[in-house]
Design a protein around this motif. Structure first.
Motif, PDB file in Angstrom:
ATOM      1  N   LYS A 104       4.488  17.234  -3.543  1.00 33.58           N
ATOM      2  CA  LYS A 104       4.419  15.758  -3.564  1.00 33.58           C
ATOM      3  C   LYS A 104       3.767  15.237  -2.285  1.00 33.58           C
ATOM      4  CE  LYS A 104       9.253  14.903  -2.038  1.00 33.58           C
ATOM      5  NZ  LYS A 104       9.684  16.305  -1.919  1.00 33.58           N
ATOM      6  N   ASP A 105       4.025  15.933  -1.146  1.00 30.97           N
ATOM      7  CA  ASP A 105       3.412  15.523   0.122  1.00 30.97           C
ATOM      8  C   ASP A 105       1.904  15.787   0.126  1.00 30.97           C
ATOM      9  OD1 ASP A 105       5.864  14.729   1.118  1.00 30.97           O
ATOM     10  OD2 ASP A 105       6.307  16.693   1.985  1.00 30.97           O
ATOM     11  N   LYS A 145       0.361  12.955  -1.784  1.00 29.94           N
ATOM     12  CA  LYS A 145       0.406  11.740  -0.955  1.00 29.94           C
ATOM     13  C   LYS A 145      -0.658  11.787   0.149  1.00 29.94           C
ATOM     14  CE  LYS A 145       3.619   8.743   1.574  1.00 29.94           C
ATOM     15  NZ  LYS A 145       2.712   8.476   2.706  1.00 29.94           N
ATOM     16  N   GLU A 155      -3.958  11.068  -1.264  1.00 29.36           N
ATOM     17  CA  GLU A 155      -4.010   9.635  -1.631  1.00 29.36           C
ATOM     18  C   GLU A 155      -4.208   8.772  -0.392  1.00 29.36           C
ATOM     19  OE1 GLU A 155      -1.400   9.036  -5.696  1.00 29.36           O
ATOM     20  OE2 GLU A 155      -0.313   9.269  -3.812  1.00 29.36           O
ATOM     21  N   ASP A 156      -3.413   9.054   0.658  1.00 30.71           N
ATOM     22  CA  ASP A 156      -3.471   8.251   1.891  1.00 30.71           C
ATOM     23  C   ASP A 156      -4.857   8.295   2.532  1.00 30.71           C
ATOM     24  OD1 ASP A 156      -0.852   7.631   1.486  1.00 30.71           O
ATOM     25  OD2 ASP A 156      -0.041   8.964   3.048  1.00 30.71           O
TER      26      ASP A 156
END
Length: 650
Positions: A332-333, A336, A339-340
């Motif tokens: 999940k990280d 993220k 995405e970030d």
């Protein structure tokens, strides 16, 4: 050099602090004392470290090719100081009349001078200029210029003799490689609930050998088994386990044949709609860490592990298990982070990442919110780079995964996890194993060949071969026969793989690999036992050889002695080449060359002289026995790197 420089700076700094203390101008004398103590501690550490490094380097086998490159590099720099990055080409000579090594840089320099300075100089003139500027050194006897500008290098006999004596006294020491780096090797990587098959053979054997080489060279090696132990297939396996062994939580299920168990669950998944729905529910419950489902997952994994371990024990493979499940919490990280940094696009509910230069994007999240192999591989890459702090990362995976892995590596680079100029991330790709019909290696019924069956067949054929030669009757004890069987069977399977360029497909043939003629493990193992037997039959034990190594000068007057001595000392340059290109067949080719060069020497140079009538030993030429010992020592280390276990009697 760096350490020596830092020692000078620290010594100067300590003197500087002493002066401040003596003058009494410091507002905080205690602070100065603390700083002085820290610097002294650092100085002591560096001096000790430098001492250890020098001691290690003194014992290291010298890479003669590297030495000559340094010498000719200095000569070219002195002759042509204005040239930037001039070509430096030093290779062993192919024929004795051309010396021992050749420097072939002159032709390249001719082209550079013509292009950059518009100077027309013949390669021969350049070769002469380089030769004039060769610095004083301990290894070159003389140089000769041949043909258009080849520089033929003749080594000093006393230098070669000294290096051989060092090898005999210190053993085979790794070449000096500088700072101790962290190497992570990903290899083997079978899937849980599926048996290891012939397709896993290459990754397992090549990966193990690479690890052994890097460990011998002094690197800190982490051997990782990236098991396929997570994913949607576990839903159907757990659902089938619940039906077949409903009391699995309290009574350990007797799953004897996991392959059959997998096939049964897959058939039900494909044909029974209700079972399929329940399988998907099981995946959800497993991923939400439901204890009962975790227990079922662990049971299935344990059965597989035991089967894998049987094969690893046979082939003497050491691995740390770190399957896909290990990285699950990190995924999940990963999503993220991409995405970030603005790398994620949404396509029909999927989250995808396009990497420049690669047409197919990575899918890091499916439309149902699940993760993919892409996500898992990115998580593994980041963990190995950022948590394990790998300096070198090697994936021993088949060539079919090349585009996928290159895309993953490029994504890691794009997001800033590593700089390829600092960290080496490599795909050690390999081809497929073919049958003698040149098609993918299968059983007669068309199934994939189980690896355990292949190993058992190898043991049977090795014993048949030994019995054909009547080794079981008078030559070997039952224990020695068993050791020879294992050595030959597994050694031949490994060597047949490693002796081929890993980038190519290769044909698996028991008949060829068990042939005791040509470049095979059977030939090399037999040659090794014969070499080891020479001193034994002359009643010379290890202690006598060790004593002789410190006292005897190795005479290399006969051309075959000279040829063998040089061949033995090429070992470090062979290893250095493999550390760079990861092609292990070079080591196999070298060992075969060493064995055949030894045979030439043994056929022409008497090591032990006997009376023709009585057969009594009349003379032992100890320096030649030492050459035998040096050959065997290098061969033994070569075998060890390849994961092959020689025997004393065969």
């Amino acid at each position: 050099a760096f350490q020596e420089n830092e020692i000078k700076l620290l010594t100067a700094e300590i003197e500087h602090l002493k002066n401040f203390g003596c003058l009494g101008v410091s507002p905080s004398l205690e602070g100065l004392r603390d700083e002085n103590a820290k610097l002294k501690y650092r100085l002591n550490f560096l001096q000790k470290s430098l001492q250890e490094e020098r001691s290690k380097t003194a014992k290291s086998m010298i890479n003669i090719n590297s030495c000559l490159q340094e010498i000719f590099g200095a000569a070219i720099q002195a002759a042509y100081p204005d040239l930037e990055n001039p070509p430096l080409v030093v290779t062993p000579s192919q024929q004795p009349k051309f010396g021992d090594y050749q420097c072939n840089s002159a032709m390249g320099i001719t082209q550079i001078l013509l292009k950059t300075k518009e100077q027309k100089v013949s390669p021969r003139e350049i070769a002469e200029e380089i030769s004039k500027n060769i610095p004083p050194n301990e290894c070159i006897e003389k140089v000769e210029i041949a043909g258009p500008g080849f520089i033929n290098v003749h080594l000093r006999k006393d230098f070669v003799s000294k290096q051989l004596s060092s090898l005999l006294m210190n053993g085979v020491q790794p070449p000096a490689v500088g700072r101790r780096k962290k190497v992570v090797v990903d290899f083997s990587s079978p899937n849980i609930a599926k048996e290891m098959h012939v397709g896993h053979l290459r990754s397992t054997i090549i990966g193990e050998s690479m690890c052994r080489l890097f460990e011998f060279a002094g690197y800190d090696v982490l051997r990782l088994n990236h098991l396929g132990d997570w994913g949607t297939q576990f839903g159907m396996l757990i659902a089938h386990l619940q039906d077949k062994f409903p009391d699995y939580l309290t009574v350990s299920p007797p799953i004897g044949d996991l392959q059959a168990f997998y096939k049964e669950s897959k058939r039900r998944f494909d044909t029974e709609e209700e079972f399929k729905k329940r399988a998907y529910q099981c995946v959800v419950l497993l991923q939400s860490k439901n204890p009962d489902f975790i227990k079922a997952w662990e049971l299935i994994c344990d059965v597989s592990r035991k089967e894998f371990q049987k094969i690893y024990n046979c082939l003497d493979i050491t691995l740390i298990e770190r399957g896909e499940s290990f990285y699950h919490e990190m995924m999940k990280d990963i999503v993220k982070e991409f995405e970030d940094k603005g790398f994620v696009q949404v396509d029909d509910g999927r989250k995808i990442v396009f990497v420049p230069g690669f047409p197919v994007p990575l899918t890091i999240m499916k439309s149902d919110g699940g993760y993919t192999y892409d996500t898992s591989d990115l998580a593994a890459l980041k963990h190995r780079l950022c948590e394990e702090k790998a300096d070198i990362l090697i994936y021993v995976v088949d060539s079919g995964q090349s585009v996928h892995l290159q895309t993953v590596f490029a994504a890691g680079q794009m997001i800033g996890w590593y700089d390829p100029k600092v960290t080496r991330v490599a795909h050690a790709a390999f081809g497929v194993v073919l049958g003698e019909d040149k098609k993918k290696f299968k059983t007669r019924s068309g199934d994939t060949v189980r690896l355990i069956d292949l190993l058992e067949e190898g043991l049977k054929r090795a014993m048949d071969k030994l019995k054909d030669k009547e080794r079981d009757k008078v030559v070997l004890t039952a224990e020695e026969l068993k050791a020879a069987q294992t050595s030959v069977a597994f050694g031949c399977i490994k060597y047949a793989d490693l002796s081929h360029n890993r980038l190519n497909d290769y044909v698996f043939s028991f008949d060829k690999m068990l042939d005791d003629r040509g470049n095979t493990a059977a030939y090399l193992l037999y040659a090794f036992t014969r070499i080891r037997a020479i001193a034994r039959l002359a009643n010379i034990d290890e202690q006598m050889l060790r004593k002789a190594a410190t006292e005897e000068v190795l005479i290399l007057d006969h051309e075959k002695e000279w040829k063998l001595g040089k061949c033995i000392l090429r070992f470090p340059e062979i290893l250095q080449k493999i550390l760079e290109d990861l092609l292990l067949h070079t080591l196999c080719d070298y060992l075969y060359e060493l064995a055949t060069t030894f045979t030439e020497f043994y056929d022409n140079c008497y090591c032990v002289e006997k009376d023709r009538q009585s057969g009594q030993i009349v003379k032992v030429n100890m320096w030649r026995l030492l050459l035998c010992e040096a050959t065997a020592t290098v061969m033994a280390k070569g075998f060890d790197i390849l994961g092959i276990k020689p025997v004393q009697r065969m």
